[in-house]
Write a protein that holds these residues in place. Structure first.
Motif, PDB file in Angstrom:
ATOM      1  N   VAL A   1     125.988  47.605   7.608  1.00 52.80           N
ATOM      2  CA  VAL A   1     126.530  48.854   7.073  1.00 52.80           C
ATOM      3  C   VAL A   1     125.345  49.753   6.715  1.00 52.80           C
ATOM      4  CG1 VAL A   1     127.978  49.915   5.313  1.00 52.80           C
ATOM      5  CG2 VAL A   1     128.557  47.640   6.198  1.00 52.80           C
ATOM      6  N   LEU A   2     125.194  50.824   7.452  1.00 54.02           N
ATOM      7  CA  LEU A   2     123.981  51.635   7.339  1.00 54.02           C
ATOM      8  C   LEU A   2     123.806  52.222   5.946  1.00 54.02           C
ATOM      9  CD1 LEU A   2     124.114  53.361  10.819  1.00 54.02           C
ATOM     10  CD2 LEU A   2     122.347  51.787  10.016  1.00 54.02           C
ATOM     11  N   GLY A   3     124.903  52.560   5.283  1.00 46.44           N
ATOM     12  CA  GLY A   3     124.812  53.167   3.964  1.00 46.44           C
ATOM     13  C   GLY A   3     124.265  52.266   2.886  1.00 46.44           C
ATOM     14  N   TYR A   4     124.174  50.976   3.160  1.00 47.76           N
ATOM     15  CA  TYR A   4     123.662  50.028   2.169  1.00 47.76           C
ATOM     16  C   TYR A   4     122.144  49.871   2.224  1.00 47.76           C
ATOM     17  CZ  TYR A   4     128.573  48.416   1.993  1.00 47.76           C
ATOM     18  OH  TYR A   4     129.935  48.334   1.881  1.00 47.76           O
ATOM     19  N   HIS A   5     121.484  50.484   3.203  1.00 48.00           N
ATOM     20  CA  HIS A   5     120.067  50.214   3.441  1.00 48.00           C
ATOM     21  C   HIS A   5     119.306  51.499   3.743  1.00 48.00           C
ATOM     22  CE1 HIS A   5     121.260  45.968   4.046  1.00 48.00           C
ATOM     23  NE2 HIS A   5     122.227  46.452   4.800  1.00 48.00           N
ATOM     24  N   HIS A   6     118.039  51.531   3.357  1.00 50.88           N
ATOM     25  CA  HIS A   6     117.137  52.578   3.826  1.00 50.88           C
ATOM     26  C   HIS A   6     116.760  52.236   5.270  1.00 50.88           C
ATOM     27  CE1 HIS A   6     113.605  55.088   4.317  1.00 50.88           C
ATOM     28  NE2 HIS A   6     113.925  55.724   3.191  1.00 50.88           N
ATOM     29  N   PRO A   7     116.748  53.210   6.183  1.00 49.99           N
ATOM     30  CA  PRO A   7     116.418  52.902   7.583  1.00 49.99           C
ATOM     31  C   PRO A   7     115.085  52.194   7.762  1.00 49.99           C
ATOM     32  CG  PRO A   7     117.313  55.120   7.408  1.00 49.99           C
ATOM     33  CD  PRO A   7     117.137  54.623   6.001  1.00 49.99           C
ATOM     34  N   LEU A   8     114.090  52.566   6.954  1.00 48.28           N
ATOM     35  CA  LEU A   8     112.786  51.927   7.100  1.00 48.28           C
ATOM     36  C   LEU A   8     112.835  50.466   6.630  1.00 48.28           C
ATOM     37  CD1 LEU A   8     110.021  52.654   8.176  1.00 48.28           C
ATOM     38  CD2 LEU A   8     109.309  53.188   5.838  1.00 48.28           C
ATOM     39  N   ALA A   9     113.686  50.173   5.649  1.00 48.81           N
ATOM     40  CA  ALA A   9     113.844  48.778   5.217  1.00 48.81           C
ATOM     41  C   ALA A   9     114.465  47.946   6.329  1.00 48.81           C
ATOM     42  CB  ALA A   9     114.699  48.716   3.955  1.00 48.81           C
ATOM     43  N   ILE A  10     115.422  48.512   7.062  1.00 47.36           N
ATOM     44  CA  ILE A  10     115.998  47.808   8.216  1.00 47.36           C
ATOM     45  C   ILE A  10     114.934  47.598   9.281  1.00 47.36           C
ATOM     46  CG2 ILE A  10     117.682  47.947  10.089  1.00 47.36           C
ATOM     47  CD1 ILE A  10     119.487  49.565   8.242  1.00 47.36           C
ATOM     48  N   ALA A  11     114.171  48.646   9.574  1.00 48.63           N
ATOM     49  CA  ALA A  11     113.131  48.543  10.597  1.00 48.63           C
ATOM     50  C   ALA A  11     112.106  47.474  10.233  1.00 48.63           C
ATOM     51  CB  ALA A  11     112.446  49.894  10.793  1.00 48.63           C
TER      52      ALA A  11
END
Length: 275
Positions: A89-99
């Motif tokens: 769920v994208l709203g739960y994470h900062h994009p850079l943290a996912i990367a």
């Protein structure tokens, strides 16, 4: 049409999961993943929910293993099969943290990560995590753009990210059940992995928003298949998905234990190969 695995044990949906999954653990999970790997399944999955409202338990279930921890474990017990979040769920994470986190997993697994992403559907979970529910679709679009810009790159907006994914080529499938989710997938992703849609609806959406060459349409029969017990029903289910436009079928499987599950995997691959 290729086959993927809706990984048992790590997600236990009412009416889909088999009773043995409730007491299964890492040993059974690793055995099944290794069998799918050897049989040539394209990917295995792990969903994301931090917590599910008690009133939604009867429909959604309550067992959701953490995808990063689970897929990291399974990466160590497999060699080729890809590792798909279904979905983050994208709203739960900062994009850079996912990367950073999934880029690390991509490096550890030899480039096998597939980021399945979605906008989210549980307002209570958004509130629990302090995430923004309103305008979450637009925020997800922005996050996907940011993920593409960050994936596999050492420096992002003046910040150094080490380690990172081994390649800047990001395989990103979009979940959802609307025509908008398909449009999002075609515009920003490399595949579409809808849930809860009838094959006729999927086919209609694909006629209205034709995807480009190489785009993956990842469909599920929505119910657990029993290839050894009812091969004809399994064949019909796979045929319906292929006719709807699936390039990959992600299948839950009914079984009595881990050994039976592995036998079912082999039989389903045989059925699919004969279509």
């Amino acid at each position: 049409m290729r086959l993927g695995l809706a990984t048992p044990v790590v997600l236990q949906q009412p009416g889909v999961a088999s009773p043995w999954e409730a007491t299964a653990g890492p040993e059974q999970l690793a055995r099944i993943a290794a069998a799918a790997d050897e049989l040539g399944y394209t990917h295995l999955t792990c969903a994301e929910h931090v917590a599910v409202p008690a009133e939604a338990a009867d429909s959604r279930g309550t067992v959701y293993w953490d995808p990063l921890a689970t897929l990291s474990f399974l990466a160590a017990h497999t060699r080729r099969i890809r590792l798909a979040t279904s979905v983050l769920v994208l709203g739960y994470h900062h994009p850079l943290a996912i990367a950073k986190s999934y880029g690390t997993l991509d490096r550890l697994s030899g480039g096998r990560v597939i980021l399945g992403v979605g906008v989210g559907s549980l307002a209570e979970e958004f509130a629990l995590l302090g995430a923004q529910w309103q305008d979450r679709g637009a925020a997800a679009d922005d996050a996907m753009v940011a993920l593409r810009a960050a994936w596999g790159r050492r420096e992002v907006d003046g910040m150094v990210v080490e380690p990172h994914a081994g390649s800047t080529e990001l395989t990103m499938w979009v979940g959802g059940r609307t025509l908008r989710s398909l449009r999002r997938a075609v515009t920003l992703g490399t595949g579409w992995a809808p849930f809860g849609l009838a094959p006729d609806t999927v086919a209609e959406y694909l006629r209205r928003q034709q995807p480009p060459a190489g785009f993956e349409v990842v469909l599920s029969p929505g119910r657990a298949l029993d290839p050894l017990g009812d091969a004809a029903a399994a064949e019909r289910a796979l045929s319906r998905l292929r006719a709807a436009g699936a390039t990959i079928a992600t299948c839950p499987i009914r079984a009595t234990d881990a050994g039976h599950y592995c036998d079912q995997l082999a039989e389903l691959q045989t059925i699919a190969g004969a279509l």
